[in-house]
Write a protein that holds these residues in place. Sequence first.
Motif, PDB file in Angstrom:
ATOM      1  N   LEU A   9     -10.603  -7.404 -10.709  1.00 13.84           N
ATOM      2  CA  LEU A   9      -9.315  -7.548 -10.027  1.00 13.84           C
ATOM      3  C   LEU A   9      -8.927  -6.242  -9.330  1.00 13.84           C
ATOM      4  O   LEU A   9      -8.446  -6.232  -8.194  1.00 13.84           O
ATOM      5  N   LYS A  10      -9.149  -5.128 -10.001  1.00 15.25           N
ATOM      6  CA  LYS A  10      -8.875  -3.819  -9.386  1.00 15.25           C
ATOM      7  C   LYS A  10      -9.735  -3.617  -8.139  1.00 15.25           C
ATOM      8  O   LYS A  10      -9.251  -3.170  -7.085  1.00 15.25           O
ATOM      9  N   ASN A  11     -11.012  -3.947  -8.244  1.00 13.74           N
ATOM     10  CA  ASN A  11     -11.927  -3.762  -7.127  1.00 13.74           C
ATOM     11  C   ASN A  11     -11.561  -4.660  -5.951  1.00 13.74           C
ATOM     12  O   ASN A  11     -11.682  -4.276  -4.782  1.00 13.74           O
ATOM     13  N   SER A  12     -11.110  -5.869  -6.263  1.00 11.82           N
ATOM     14  CA  SER A  12     -10.696  -6.795  -5.223  1.00 11.82           C
ATOM     15  C   SER A  12      -9.524  -6.235  -4.431  1.00 11.82           C
ATOM     16  O   SER A  12      -9.492  -6.322  -3.199  1.00 11.82           O
ATOM     17  N   GLU A  38      -3.082   3.927   6.423  1.00 10.81           N
ATOM     18  CA  GLU A  38      -2.081   4.090   5.364  1.00 10.81           C
ATOM     19  C   GLU A  38      -2.735   4.727   4.145  1.00 10.81           C
ATOM     20  O   GLU A  38      -3.871   4.396   3.804  1.00 10.81           O
ATOM     21  N   PRO A  39      -2.036   5.668   3.486  1.00 15.11           N
ATOM     22  CA  PRO A  39      -2.610   6.302   2.286  1.00 15.11           C
ATOM     23  C   PRO A  39      -2.766   5.300   1.147  1.00 15.11           C
ATOM     24  O   PRO A  39      -1.942   4.392   0.990  1.00 15.11           O
ATOM     25  N   ASP A  40      -3.826   5.479   0.382  1.00 15.50           N
ATOM     26  CA  ASP A  40      -4.102   4.559  -0.740  1.00 15.50           C
ATOM     27  C   ASP A  40      -3.241   4.895  -1.945  1.00 15.50           C
ATOM     28  O   ASP A  40      -3.064   6.073  -2.292  1.00 15.50           O
ATOM     29  N   PRO A  41      -2.723   3.872  -2.623  1.00 19.33           N
ATOM     30  CA  PRO A  41      -2.089   4.109  -3.923  1.00 19.33           C
ATOM     31  C   PRO A  41      -3.176   4.305  -4.986  1.00 19.33           C
ATOM     32  O   PRO A  41      -4.360   4.197  -4.701  1.00 19.33           O
ATOM     33  N   SER A  92      -7.153  -3.285   0.313  1.00 18.21           N
ATOM     34  CA  SER A  92      -6.331  -2.181   0.837  1.00 18.21           C
ATOM     35  C   SER A  92      -7.066  -1.368   1.894  1.00 18.21           C
ATOM     36  O   SER A  92      -6.444  -0.693   2.706  1.00 18.21           O
ATOM     37  N   LYS A  93      -8.398  -1.423   1.910  1.00 19.57           N
ATOM     38  CA  LYS A  93      -9.162  -0.624   2.870  1.00 19.57           C
ATOM     39  C   LYS A  93      -9.097  -1.191   4.287  1.00 19.57           C
ATOM     40  O   LYS A  93      -9.570  -0.571   5.224  1.00 19.57           O
ATOM     41  N   ARG A  94      -8.492  -2.348   4.438  1.00 17.56           N
ATOM     42  CA  ARG A  94      -8.399  -2.937   5.774  1.00 17.56           C
ATOM     43  C   ARG A  94      -7.511  -2.112   6.685  1.00 17.56           C
ATOM     44  O   ARG A  94      -7.678  -2.107   7.893  1.00 17.56           O
ATOM     45  N   ASN A  95      -6.541  -1.440   6.105  1.00 19.24           N
ATOM     46  CA  ASN A  95      -5.662  -0.580   6.907  1.00 19.24           C
ATOM     47  C   ASN A  95      -5.966   0.868   6.544  1.00 19.24           C
ATOM     48  O   ASN A  95      -5.448   1.411   5.574  1.00 19.24           O
ATOM     49  N   LYS A 138       0.859  -1.186   0.000  1.00 18.60           N
ATOM     50  CA  LYS A 138       0.000   0.000   0.000  1.00 18.60           C
ATOM     51  C   LYS A 138       0.897   1.239   0.000  1.00 18.60           C
ATOM     52  O   LYS A 138       1.053   1.931   1.004  1.00 18.60           O
ATOM     53  N   ASP A 139       1.464   1.484  -1.169  1.00 18.25           N
ATOM     54  CA  ASP A 139       2.486   2.539  -1.295  1.00 18.25           C
ATOM     55  C   ASP A 139       2.017   3.562  -2.332  1.00 18.25           C
ATOM     56  O   ASP A 139       1.874   3.237  -3.514  1.00 18.25           O
ATOM     57  N   PRO A 140       1.798   4.826  -1.922  1.00 14.63           N
ATOM     58  CA  PRO A 140       1.317   5.844  -2.871  1.00 14.63           C
ATOM     59  C   PRO A 140       2.282   6.151  -4.004  1.00 14.63           C
ATOM     60  O   PRO A 140       1.884   6.748  -5.006  1.00 14.63           O
TER      61      PRO A 140
END
Length: 843
Positions: A31-34, A45-48, A39-42, A18-20
């Motif tokens: 696949l993108k939605n998955s 941390e900022p979303d990429p 990534s929303k679990r944390n 999870k690296d911007p």
Amino acid sequence: MKFEYVSYGGSLIQGLKKDPSVLYVFSDYPLKNSQRKESKRNIFEPDPVYLTIEEFKDMAFRTDKIVLSEAKRFVSLYNYLKKEFAEINITNYFESIEFSNKFFNYYTELNRSLCDESIVLEEWQKQYFEIFHKFKSKYDIYLEEKNYIPKDWVESLKYLNLSSFKKYKKIMFVDIVSFTPLDKVVISKLEEFIDVVIRVQGEPGVFDEENLELKDIYLPKIQKNEITVLEVQDELELIGNLLDIMKMKNHTTNIFSPEADTNEYSKIFPNNFMRGSFYTINDTKFFKFLTAQSDLISNLEPRMDNLIPIKKFLEGVRNLEMQDYYGIQKEDMEFIYSQMDWDYKYIGEEENEKITEIYKDIIKVSEFETIDRFIDYFNELLSLEIFQEKIYKDFYDKLQEYMGYAKTTEIMLESKEIKGCFKNGGDILKFLLQYFNDVEIIRNDNSEGKYLIKPMENCKVITNSRESIFINLSTRYLPKIKRDSLYLTEKQKKDNGFTYYEKERKEEKYRFYQSLLKNRYNIIIYMKNENSGEAVSPILSEVLNKYRVNRLEKTVYSEDILERLKALKSNAVPEFLETNLLKSKEDFKDGELSIGPYDYDTLMRCEYRFYLNKVCSLQNFEKEDTLGLSLKFLGTYVHEVFEKLTDKMWKKILNLSDYSVTYEEVEELLYSSFRNNRKRVPIYLDNYFTGILIPRFARNILKFYKEIENLYIEKKVKRIESEKNSRKEPFLKGDVEVTLSGRVDLVIETTTNNHIIDFKTGSKIDNQLDFYSIMLYGDETKSQKSIYNAFEGKLENQDKVKLTRELLKERLIEFFKEEIYSLSEKKSGCLYCEYGDICRREF
């Protein structure tokens, strides 16, 4: 450039940081939605940035030009190059769509392949590409003048701009295994300032790292999952066995199919299956109603003052939305069937109010000249309760959105160009329906306890599932049949960097293995049936040949399902049993029966049919429109002319023995009757009717009166009458009083003789003239009987008696004496009976 390999069965998104500073590009939206959900679990941390490959290309290729998307491309091409389209025999916008699609696809492929059009062509191909080049050179002038560009042509080296990616340190392409030559240039340019990583599924060696494409696809040598297969012979067996299997599973077992979006299981078994595809505007009453209107407008016949072929009109009003909107009742449908029964081929303003209302609305809508007028019309419809379907959450918003897109087309073309592109309101409506076509909307459905058949490619993103079921893995669905949209051979495509079939099939094989090897346990149901040509998919065959599989036995067979359906049908509609239909005096209103020669003929053939037709007056509701001209209509047409001539001539025949009539008089009556019956003659038969039939009938009518003159010139004619009606006195008295009825074509009475003449253009009933003689004169021997064939111009006498007064009375007495309505002795007569669905007699 780096490459990462995720073994079959592994998660493609596992371990993605999870690296911007990293940009992730995925093969598709699921696949993108998955990954986005993962990534929303944390949340700390900022979303990429997550993109699909299509979204990535939208960022990579940019232009300041006005982009023509969707239908605007086709409209602009046709509107600007109408003359050129006419030269290749394309005369309207809708005919141009197939050509335009190939045209745009070709130059899109050229851009992606970086090909300079120096393809070595065969002679048969040159004519097509010369047309493409001619259109392209002229269309480019238009695009330059207007500062336009078709959306799919933006993906070109000319418009590549990677500046928006310079803020990232790394870009990772996930599960993308097919790169065009243009894609490869983009990646090489990205590598100049950013790290590029490609992550694919499979063992190292599955992907050609130099050419960025899949190598030959093989199954892993070591089998790590369990595969069970079931062979069925058709879809009935497939569904039956699938439902039996699912009874033993829980709802975490997923069902996948290569044709999930198109199967109709939810329609056939709505209590068991959810719809696999998204709902679209096409599913709404609004769209279906407009489609029915559009179809009717497209069938307006300008050569017939914009009447509509009656068969097409019937198809239109069978539309349930049309019936709801106009309140169509049984009597309205019966009016149409009655018109068809009388051989009307066209319909317009009629005696029936609702039919007339529909027709007037069709004419009104066909005269709309602008998209703006249609938008007003759509909003008028949407204000009605019938079209306010609250089950669809966003239908109204989506419709307004796409009406706005359509409006921009009108602004782009201007009013005069719209008129030039579309000949009438029907064309504009058809164009708008294409805008609305397949636009996805959300519907509130009750899915509790139902199974969803998912697209096979979605298997790679399924989590918390140990078992999957795959269905429809036959040659019909896997690999998918690709329809070529270009005029190039597979070798030419491959040599010049175009997409080609072998490459597409390789990716399809990769996707199948990716799905199949995702779970620990798999059940495969495939169809195999030599009679229907259904065979095992060659991609599946490799699995069956290489891996150890368990085989399931069928629990449901097609024969069992058909028997169940028959049982259900028998519960709803009783089977035919030769039970007796009893006669009753009450069957005959007021104790009376009027019977004509055709009624009598039916009675003698089948009393049950006579009961339905004559006693119950039951008409066949599902009448078929006869092709061309029916003999029934021609008979009516000729009878009408003979009747008018006789009405015109009878006085001079009686007073002066003058039988003279000119060809011009007969011809004028024939043309007048043709005009009066215009709706009953198909337009394509006009020349045949006026050039062949009318001259023929005119000659034979003159010939008839000449023959009558020869027969009666020296005799005193007391009466000559056409369409003479029956006598009123009863023929048979009793509990039911029977009168004989009918209209005789022509009767000539002299001081010594009575002459009955029947005009024919088709078949005859053997006892018809005897019946008329009994009806008019009380006896079969009291008249001379003749048939005049208007086609052949022959007058034939009927000398042999085929029905006597005594036999007629005897048969009628016998009919009333018997207690039941008997069936036809010969079952062959039942084959084409219009009451077969009621009788259901087996023969």
